[in-house]
Write an enzyme that holds these catalytic residues in place. Structure first.
Site, mmCIF file in Angstrom:
data_model
loop_
_atom_site.group_PDB
_atom_site.id
_atom_site.type_symbol
_atom_site.label_atom_id
_atom_site.label_comp_id
_atom_site.label_asym_id
_atom_site.label_seq_id
_atom_site.Cartn_x
_atom_site.Cartn_y
_atom_site.Cartn_z
ATOM 1 N N CYS A 1 -5.649 -10.834 0.312
ATOM 2 C CA CYS A 1 -5.407 -9.933 1.430
ATOM 3 C C CYS A 1 -5.728 -8.490 1.032
ATOM 4 O O CYS A 1 -5.444 -8.065 -0.077
ATOM 5 C CB CYS A 1 -3.959 -10.038 1.899
ATOM 6 S SG CYS A 1 -3.601 -8.905 3.261
ATOM 7 N N TRP B 1 -9.414 -6.744 5.803
ATOM 8 C CA TRP B 1 -9.794 -5.780 6.822
ATOM 9 C C TRP B 1 -10.589 -4.635 6.238
ATOM 10 O O TRP B 1 -10.670 -4.501 5.036
ATOM 11 C CB TRP B 1 -8.538 -5.270 7.535
ATOM 12 C CG TRP B 1 -7.560 -4.578 6.639
ATOM 13 C CD1 TRP B 1 -7.638 -3.288 6.178
ATOM 14 C CD2 TRP B 1 -6.335 -5.112 6.114
ATOM 15 N NE1 TRP B 1 -6.547 -2.987 5.408
ATOM 16 C CE2 TRP B 1 -5.722 -4.091 5.347
ATOM 17 C CE3 TRP B 1 -5.697 -6.351 6.207
ATOM 18 C CZ2 TRP B 1 -4.508 -4.270 4.679
ATOM 19 C CZ3 TRP B 1 -4.493 -6.514 5.542
ATOM 20 C CH2 TRP B 1 -3.906 -5.493 4.786
ATOM 21 N N ASP C 1 -7.093 -12.740 4.448
ATOM 22 C CA ASP C 1 -6.614 -11.870 5.517
ATOM 23 C C ASP C 1 -7.110 -10.483 5.112
ATOM 24 O O ASP C 1 -6.439 -9.773 4.383
ATOM 25 C CB ASP C 1 -5.081 -11.919 5.535
ATOM 26 C CG ASP C 1 -4.478 -11.068 6.636
ATOM 27 O OD1 ASP C 1 -5.168 -10.799 7.628
ATOM 28 O OD2 ASP C 1 -3.300 -10.679 6.499
ATOM 29 N N SER D 1 -0.667 -6.771 8.993
ATOM 30 C CA SER D 1 -0.230 -8.072 8.488
ATOM 31 C C SER D 1 1.283 -8.005 8.353
ATOM 32 O O SER D 1 1.797 -7.160 7.617
ATOM 33 C CB SER D 1 -0.848 -8.338 7.119
ATOM 34 O OG SER D 1 -2.242 -8.281 7.218
HETATM 35 P P1 FAD Z 1 -7.946 5.219 12.480
HETATM 36 O O1 FAD Z 1 -7.779 6.385 13.338
HETATM 37 O O2 FAD Z 1 -8.306 3.948 13.100
HETATM 38 O O3 FAD Z 1 -8.997 5.573 11.357
HETATM 39 C C1 FAD Z 1 -9.346 4.603 10.409
HETATM 40 C C2 FAD Z 1 -10.450 5.099 9.532
HETATM 41 O O4 FAD Z 1 -11.629 5.300 10.277
HETATM 42 C C3 FAD Z 1 -10.188 6.433 8.868
HETATM 43 O O5 FAD Z 1 -9.415 6.309 7.725
HETATM 44 C C4 FAD Z 1 -11.598 6.873 8.567
HETATM 45 O O6 FAD Z 1 -12.068 6.234 7.426
HETATM 46 C C5 FAD Z 1 -12.359 6.383 9.755
HETATM 47 N N1 FAD Z 1 -12.456 7.455 10.774
HETATM 48 C C6 FAD Z 1 -11.694 7.637 11.865
HETATM 49 N N2 FAD Z 1 -12.081 8.721 12.551
HETATM 50 C C7 FAD Z 1 -13.119 9.247 11.872
HETATM 51 C C8 FAD Z 1 -13.971 10.382 12.076
HETATM 52 N N3 FAD Z 1 -13.817 11.205 13.111
HETATM 53 N N4 FAD Z 1 -14.948 10.592 11.185
HETATM 54 C C9 FAD Z 1 -15.120 9.787 10.130
HETATM 55 N N5 FAD Z 1 -14.363 8.710 9.890
HETATM 56 C C10 FAD Z 1 -13.373 8.436 10.743
HETATM 57 N N6 FAD Z 1 -3.303 -1.590 7.258
HETATM 58 C C11 FAD Z 1 -2.165 -1.406 6.542
HETATM 59 O O7 FAD Z 1 -1.880 -0.295 6.106
HETATM 60 N N7 FAD Z 1 -1.312 -2.466 6.297
HETATM 61 C C12 FAD Z 1 -1.561 -3.716 6.748
HETATM 62 O O8 FAD Z 1 -0.768 -4.626 6.528
HETATM 63 C C13 FAD Z 1 -2.759 -3.920 7.513
HETATM 64 N N8 FAD Z 1 -3.072 -5.150 7.984
HETATM 65 C C14 FAD Z 1 -4.206 -5.332 8.710
HETATM 66 C C15 FAD Z 1 -4.519 -6.605 9.190
HETATM 67 C C16 FAD Z 1 -5.653 -6.806 9.941
HETATM 68 C C17 FAD Z 1 -5.974 -8.182 10.464
HETATM 69 C C18 FAD Z 1 -6.516 -5.711 10.217
HETATM 70 C C19 FAD Z 1 -7.759 -5.896 11.038
HETATM 71 C C20 FAD Z 1 -6.218 -4.458 9.739
HETATM 72 C C21 FAD Z 1 -5.075 -4.238 8.979
HETATM 73 N N9 FAD Z 1 -4.744 -2.967 8.510
HETATM 74 C C22 FAD Z 1 -3.610 -2.802 7.761
HETATM 75 C C23 FAD Z 1 -5.546 -1.775 8.869
HETATM 76 C C24 FAD Z 1 -4.954 -1.161 10.148
HETATM 77 O O9 FAD Z 1 -5.174 -2.020 11.246
HETATM 78 C C25 FAD Z 1 -5.578 0.182 10.529
HETATM 79 O O10 FAD Z 1 -6.970 0.066 10.532
HETATM 80 C C26 FAD Z 1 -5.186 1.310 9.621
HETATM 81 O O11 FAD Z 1 -3.785 1.447 9.580
HETATM 82 C C27 FAD Z 1 -5.774 2.635 10.125
HETATM 83 O O12 FAD Z 1 -5.378 2.865 11.443
HETATM 84 P P2 FAD Z 1 -5.279 4.322 12.028
HETATM 85 O O13 FAD Z 1 -5.226 4.216 13.523
HETATM 86 O O14 FAD Z 1 -4.190 5.096 11.382
HETATM 87 O O15 FAD Z 1 -6.649 4.998 11.585
#
Ligand code: FAD
Length: 694
Positions: free
Chosen positions: A647, A694, A692, A454
């Site tokens: 949010c 997630w 908003d 966001s």
């Molecule tokens: P990922 O690798 O995608 O992992 C996410 C989670 O999945 C992990 O923490 C864990 O719980 C699980 N996971 C992954 N791999 C494993 C595994 N092997 N075993 C078990 N569990 C697992 N985030 C913010 O910080 N700020 C924002 O403003 C924000 N806005 C968003 C707005 C929208 C519309 C949406 C959809 C999401 C938003 N998010 C926001 C969330 C963001 O998009 C990400 O999902 C978040 O940052 C995690 O991404 P990542 O790739 O680091 O983690």
């Protein structure tokens, strides 16, 4: 007039150009498109009105089963591919997947009775179809859809059509799985015959995969009966052919080393930038809003001035991640591909309907690093499909058991937070599994997805710079041997470290290819695109706003408040701006603490920040509690038509806020709970209440 030398040169050049144009392909060779098999082209679907008849398409390519998908982020598309593969490997059905956007539906009334159409429908936002399903949905749901044979809707024009339906939804939204429910209703109203139950997967409860697995077995049994199919022992039939090109080198300009498309490969990145084409944006600034022993929270400023990207306050920015070197190496090692990581491969769809998820030629390393979701949780179905390639009979038996037993899977895999390569390492004692075809992974793993954030800035205040506020994911589960490191957020953390002078940024030993393919992200760059949202400030700044955003849920509200403060400063009248923010304690993780003071100076008493600190007192206090305490003021503002925004965490917080709001309305307006809930519902429908989450 006399021609001077320059004119003559120009004229000759024009003449030669014209000759060249008209003789193209006759006297001089048109270079063969090296990407003719890349994902943009290999797509068997139809474009521009050609071949949009699905019945014809299936006939021509000898298919018995089509799996349509309405997909926004790629998950429904993945499920569709899995169903198509299973239909083929277990029941010998010749199957294809089809993007709903690429076909017309007026010929569905001629769909043969001995074939089947499967619909995998994601519900998007507030019960809406995904972008690619809009036309289909409007057609099928219209009063009187016109079919090719002219049978009126009331007489069941689709009486020959056998269909199967599965939906992807999230129960934290009000219109849970609306798409599959509606499509199912419309199809059966038009006379089509559903095989098995319509399935519903719930992302909100985190049970999508298990819902899918539980739904599909009885569905296959029903389909077997309906179409008189015989089940056979599932044999792996590749959809893609992977060929190693010994005559090509990874330094060859035609080889994709992680570039998302041809323009990027040829160093000609250009807009429009979207989900298929990111902008490699400079990071103007980056910092950590707080760090404690276990958590980092990033603030980043993404510079979009060199692009034609634009945003408005409340939109989302998508960040395209790169897998960490640590996980890439682990994956290549366990597949026995470590020595071949830079070998050039071509990937080709084995039938015209196969859609490549990344461009080719490429290398194993590039595919794993830039295109495959290798760190995600392991899918039980994938374990089952892996069993036939196990390095020993014992491992095969173990995989078969894990793949078919939900509890055993939970115990051996899910509870341990394993990713696929970690799981394979444990199974084989780290010995490489050299006989698994690479195509199995291309088909069975998800495509690496951009993550959304966001936007935490105001487009009025900084139109060319997009702020991100992100918590770096690091998830430890008690008893689990691995700490899950979020793919995107740790990559962003590495970029921040680089920007601050670390020559070899390496958060937690993750080691990123931080300069991107062919150093195209050098400096400090990150691939992004912008997604527009409906999460918007009222057009009249005098309208009061109430915002509830604990933790990083405050991100868009920083943008909102920044905008209203700027308007106030420029002399505009700005209404009450009430923000509920929550975190652990005021000293540790209070995001933008000093900025709020500045906004207060600009907005005066019209800005009120109400905080909830969960770890300061003896009792945990959350934003929900504060909202309740301030119920009277909240209700007064709502009666003055304030917009209400939430949010952050969808699973718990947003839902509780909804409940509390209904309680507030009930108490302050003397309504019973049911009536108050209707009031809140109406607020949502009229967009007075926006989420908003997630
Ligand atoms: P990922 O690798 O995608 O992992 C996410 C989670 O999945 C992990 O923490 C864990 O719980 C699980 N996971 C992954 N791999 C494993 C595994 N092997 N075993 C078990 N569990 C697992 N985030 C913010 O910080 N700020 C924002 O403003 C924000 N806005 C968003 C707005 C929208 C519309 C949406 C959809 C999401 C938003 N998010 C926001 C969330 C963001 O998009 C990400 O999902 C978040 O940052 C995690 O991404 P990542 O790739 O680091 O983690």
């Amino acid at each position: 007039a006399q021609l001077d030398t320059l004119d003559i040169i120009v004229l000759v050049a024009l003449l030669l150009g014209t000759i060249a144009y008209f003789t193209k392909g006759t006297y001089w060779a048109v270079p063969k498109d090296p990407y003719a098999n890349s994902y943009a082209n290999a797509n068997g679907g139809a474009k521009d009105g050609q071949g949009r008849n699905i019945v014809e398409k299936m006939d021509e390519s000898g298919k018995d089963c089509v799996v349509f998908y309405g997909s926004q982020t790629g998950t429904a598309e993945d499920y569709a591919s899995r169903l198509a593969k299973e239909a083929s490997s277990r029941f010998g059905l010749k199957s294809m997947t089809a993007d709903l956007e690429e076909f017309d539906f007026d010929t569905l009334d001629t769909f043969p009775e001995n074939k089947v159409a499967i619909f995998v429908m994601a519900t998007y936002g507030e019960g809406e179809p995904t972008d690619n399903a809009v036309e289909f949905y409007e057609f099928i749901g219209s009063e009187e859809p016109t079919f090719s044979e002219g049978t009126p809707a009331a007489e069941g024009p689709l009486s020959k059509l056998n269909y199967v339906a599965f939906g992807l939804g999230n129960n934290t939204y009000e219109h849970y799985n609306a798409m599959v429910r509606k499509v199912d209703e419309y199809l059966s109203k038009l006379g089509a015959k559903r095989i098995g139950e319509a399935g519903e997967g719930d992302d909100g409860a985190g049970t999508m995969e298990e819902d899918f697995l539980a739904w599909k077995e009885p569905m296959w049994t029903a389909l077997q009966e309906a179409l008189n199919l015989e089940e056979r022992e599932a044999v792996y039939e590749p959809v893609f052919e992977v060929t190693e090109k010994d005559d090509m080198d990874a330094t060859n300009d035609l080889v994709y080393l992680g570039e998302p498309n041809r323009n990027h490969l040829e160093n000609k990145q250009k807009g429009p930038y979207n989900a298929g084409n990111p902008y490699i944006a400079p990071i103007a600034e980056s910092s950590e809003l707080f760090t404690d022993k276990t958590r980092n929270c990033l603030h980043m400023e993404i510079d979009i001035s060199g692009s034609n990207l634009s945003y408005t306050t409340g939109d989302h920015i998508a960040v395209w991640p790169t897998n960490s070197g640590k996980e890439v190496n682990r994956f290549l090692h366990i597949l026995g591909l470590a020595d071949k990581k830079d070998t050039v491969i071509t990937v080709r769809g084995l039938d015209t309907t196969a859609k490549l998820p990344f461009p080719s030629p490429t290398t194993y390393d590039a595919v794993v690093r830039y295109h495959m979701e290798i760190s995600a949780p392991v899918s039980r179905q994938f374990v089952a499909s892996l069993s036939q390639f196990a390095p020993s009979e014992d491992i095969k038996a173990e995989l078969t058991k894990i793949g078919s037993d939900k509890e055993y899977f939970q115990q051996k895999v899910s509870s341990k937070n394993l990713n696929l390569a970690q799981f394979m390492q444990i199974m084989s004692g780290d010995k490489p599994w050299s006989s698994v075809p690479f195509s199995l992974f291309i088909e069975g793993l998800h495509k690496l997805q951009p993550r959304y954030y966001s936007i935490s800035s105001s487009s009025k205040v900084q139109p060319k710079k997009i702020s991100i506020t992100a918590i770096v994911e690091s998830i430890e589960k008690p008893g689990a041997p691995h700490v899950v490191k979020g793919v995107t957020t740790n990559y962003l953390l590495a970029l921040k470290q680089k920007q601050h002078g670390d020559p070899k940024p390496d958060p937690h030993g993750l080691d990123y290819a931080i300069t991107g393919p062919r150093n195209k992200y050098d400096g400090v760059h990150v691939p992004v695109h912008v997604r527009h949202s409906n999460f918007k400030l009222p057009s009249n700044p005098e309208t009061p706003v109430i915002m509830v955003g604990p933790g990083t849920g405050v991100a868009p509200f920083r943008g909102f408040v920044q905008e209203r403060a700027a308007l106030a400063k420029s002399g505009e009248k700005v209404g009450k701006t009430l923000l509920f923010f929550g975190c652990r304690n005021a000293k540790e993780d209070f995001l933008y603490k000093s900025e709020w003071e500045q906004y207060k100076a600009d907005l005066g008493d019209n800005f009120e920040l109400i905080t909830a600190f969960s770890r300061e007192g003896p009792k945990k206090v959350y934003v929900q509690h504060r909202l309740k305490e301030n119920g009277k003021e909240v209700d007064e503002l709502l009666q003055k038509k304030a917009n209400f925004y939430v949010c952050g965490d969808a699973a718990n917080m947003a839902r509780e806020v909804n409940t509390i709001l209904a309680e507030i309305v009930a108490k302050n307006r003397g309504l019973d709970q049911a009536k108050a809930e209707d009031v809140v519902k109406a607020m949502r429908t009229s967009n007075q209440y926006q989420e908003d989450v997630w």
